[in-house]
Enzyme design. Sequence first.
Site, short mmCIF file in Angstrom:
data_model
loop_
_atom_site.label_atom_id
_atom_site.label_comp_id
_atom_site.label_asym_id
_atom_site.label_seq_id
_atom_site.Cartn_x
_atom_site.Cartn_y
_atom_site.Cartn_z
N ASP A 1 1.07 -1.11 -0.17
CA ASP A 1 0.17 0.20 0.59
C ASP A 1 0.82 1.47 -0.12
O ASP A 1 0.56 2.31 0.67
CB ASP A 1 -0.96 0.05 1.15
CG ASP A 1 -1.87 1.82 1.57
OD1 ASP A 1 -2.54 1.29 0.18
OD2 ASP A 1 -2.21 1.68 2.64
N GLU B 1 3.09 -8.58 7.07
CA GLU B 1 1.98 -9.14 6.82
C GLU B 1 1.94 -9.71 6.12
O GLU B 1 1.32 -10.26 5.36
CB GLU B 1 0.51 -8.01 6.38
CG GLU B 1 0.87 -7.09 7.67
CD GLU B 1 -0.64 -6.03 7.39
OE1 GLU B 1 -0.76 -5.32 6.07
OE2 GLU B 1 -0.72 -5.57 8.22
N TYR C 1 -7.23 -3.22 12.59
CA TYR C 1 -7.65 -2.28 11.80
C TYR C 1 -8.93 -2.90 12.97
O TYR C 1 -9.82 -2.32 12.06
CB TYR C 1 -6.85 -1.98 10.96
CG TYR C 1 -6.60 -1.71 10.25
CD1 TYR C 1 -5.51 -0.40 9.80
CD2 TYR C 1 -4.99 -2.18 9.93
CE1 TYR C 1 -5.05 0.08 9.71
CE2 TYR C 1 -3.57 -2.00 10.06
CZ TYR C 1 -4.15 -0.61 9.55
OH TYR C 1 -2.62 0.35 9.00
N GLU D 1 0.60 -1.30 14.16
CA GLU D 1 0.19 -0.49 13.14
C GLU D 1 -1.58 -0.70 13.62
O GLU D 1 -2.07 -1.71 14.01
CB GLU D 1 0.04 -1.46 11.66
CG GLU D 1 1.42 -1.07 11.17
CD GLU D 1 0.64 -1.38 9.40
OE1 GLU D 1 -0.14 -1.11 8.69
OE2 GLU D 1 1.52 -1.31 9.27
C1 GCB Z 1 -1.86 -2.22 6.91
C2 GCB Z 1 -0.22 -1.86 6.44
C3 GCB Z 1 0.21 -0.97 5.37
C4 GCB Z 1 -1.28 -0.12 5.27
C5 GCB Z 1 -2.01 -0.68 6.35
C6 GCB Z 1 -3.65 0.33 5.99
O1 GCB Z 1 -1.57 -3.28 7.60
O2 GCB Z 1 0.96 -2.79 6.89
O3 GCB Z 1 1.18 -1.41 4.81
O4 GCB Z 1 -0.92 0.88 4.38
O5 GCB Z 1 -2.43 -1.28 6.12
O6 GCB Z 1 -3.30 1.83 5.99
O7 GCB Z 1 -4.55 -0.47 5.10
#
Ligand code: GCB
Length: 597
Positions: A166, A412, A467, A503
């Site tokens: 990403d 990941e 997330y 994250e």
């Molecule tokens: C993740 C990735 C990261 C992305 C992020 C997102 O898990 O490690 O590279 O930018 O999510 O914002 O979706």
Amino acid sequence: MLYPQANTKREVIDLNGIWNFKLDDPYVVPNDLIQSKLQDTIPMPVPASYNELTEDIKIKEHVGNVWYEREFYVPQSWNNKRIVLRFGSVTHYGKVWVNGQEVMEHSGGYTPFEENIAPYVHFDRKNRVTVMVNNVLDLTTIPIGELEIRTNSEGKEIKRQNYFHDFFNYSGIHRPIKLYTTSNQFIQDITIQTDVADHTGIVKYEAQVEESSQVQVFILDENDNIVGEASGVNGVIYVNNPILWEPGAAYLYTLRVNVLDVNGHITDTYDESFGIRTVKVEGCQFLINGKPFYFKGFGKHEDAEIHGKGLSEAINVKDFSLMKWIGANSFRTSHYPYSEEIMRMADREGIVVVDEVPAVGLHMTLGGFMSSQKRNTWETVQTQESHKQAITELIARDKNHPCVVMWVVANEPAGEEEGAYEYFKPLVDLTRELDPTRPLTIVSFQAATPKACKIHSLSDVICLNRYYGWYFNSGDLETAELELRKELLEWRDTSEKPVFLTEFGADTLHGLTSAVPTMWTEEYQCEFLKTYHRVFDELDFVIGEHVWNFADFATKQGIMRVDGNKKGVFTRDRKPKKAAYLLRERYKNIANYYYKK
Ligand code: GCB
């Protein structure tokens, strides 16, 4: 691998600046091209990504080869010395010619490479250096990608680079190009490992020296006083009552290596800075200098407007200033090794670094989640060799940095898929063999739950990217909180290892506000963070929190992102969003050590 250094025995010439540049479009046969100067070029700065420096979409989205060239002189006084041409990084592949003769090539876009070009240079006239850069990612490269080539209805060939990470595939010569000298009897490399016992610093060193006769080693403190010495290519030096390298209170010693010829004259010398400190995982704690450390900070990117991923010392200074302002003590080099210049600054500024191999996107189902094709990642990728090379080169480059406290073998990957353990076991063994002094981790994707994950036993710290409240339970922070707490407790029971949230974040449009926190508003980002903070503070085995992301950053075009990823706590031009003030308030009240009792 040593960083180029000017000193009493070595000289450095900087080859940064404006180079001549052209796309390989139509394809040019290298042999024809390198016999004479490149024609029809445009100016291109080094270091910088070339993608956004013109108004031409063909350059921005180019897939394949591009060419860089410039001329340079070598001083006559350099005759009879080694003359090393060194690239800080070329993304993702570089091949180099000097005066039309091929001198080196390198795959892997984020680590340095160099070669002695003395046999190819002229001392009585100008020299020409030509670099072919290729940005194609495929199923053998790290990071991975897939090149799609098809013919459209008008018979035109369309090339598209698909990739599963990403961030935008910025390409070009991203870091400095330097030319430096050494004598023929020279120091190739230095490795330093430190320990502390009974108020004594134990400094183990090993110097790789070519054609050596005698080696002298000194340790200097920050005032250039000699505090220890030894001779020979390896040994141990003890430093009494050392000042330790501490997060937020860096202290750097220098290991000076001198190489002497048979007459006792110094022929080469190198000053390698290092810190005396220890790192260890014990139970559910991450210990620096024997004390439980709490990570507060960010996953970052090397990313900025105009020059993309090209080194900017100005941006780096600004980012460190913002990290200090907000009270962060650490960052992760998500998702690739950052510049050597950043690592040196982190050493100097006492910022702790979690250092990552560019193994990102190793997840065919996640990457291809918009497609119906479901492939087992470990049956599809052929990255074992390039992954090994990436680990080896990262450790070779960064092993002496006190700021680095942990290696990340991948971000990941498909840890929940069959074959993950078999893929990672040899890579983890290699990492431990190359550096037995630091913990390592494989950062986990949300689908790799405690039950599903096949590789967590390989990590010293359970690092999670989660997330809840964004991609999952979108807009529902109440459920997100319950789910997060539940999963973290499961991790405690499954692994009995420290857990680090590497994250968590919410896309947030700067200036979009709402009294009722809804997704994409600044208020939602704040509520999202507060939800996570509540859970972290309840759980003593959570040893760190890195918000995703430090700043907004560029991604490829697509239906998932509007002008890039907006999970930054700062905008892409480094303006604070509301969440920055919230974090600042929190971080000020979290000490580096003993936050969790
Ligand atoms: C993740 C990735 C990261 C992305 C992020 C997102 O898990 O490690 O590279 O930018 O999510 O914002 O979706």
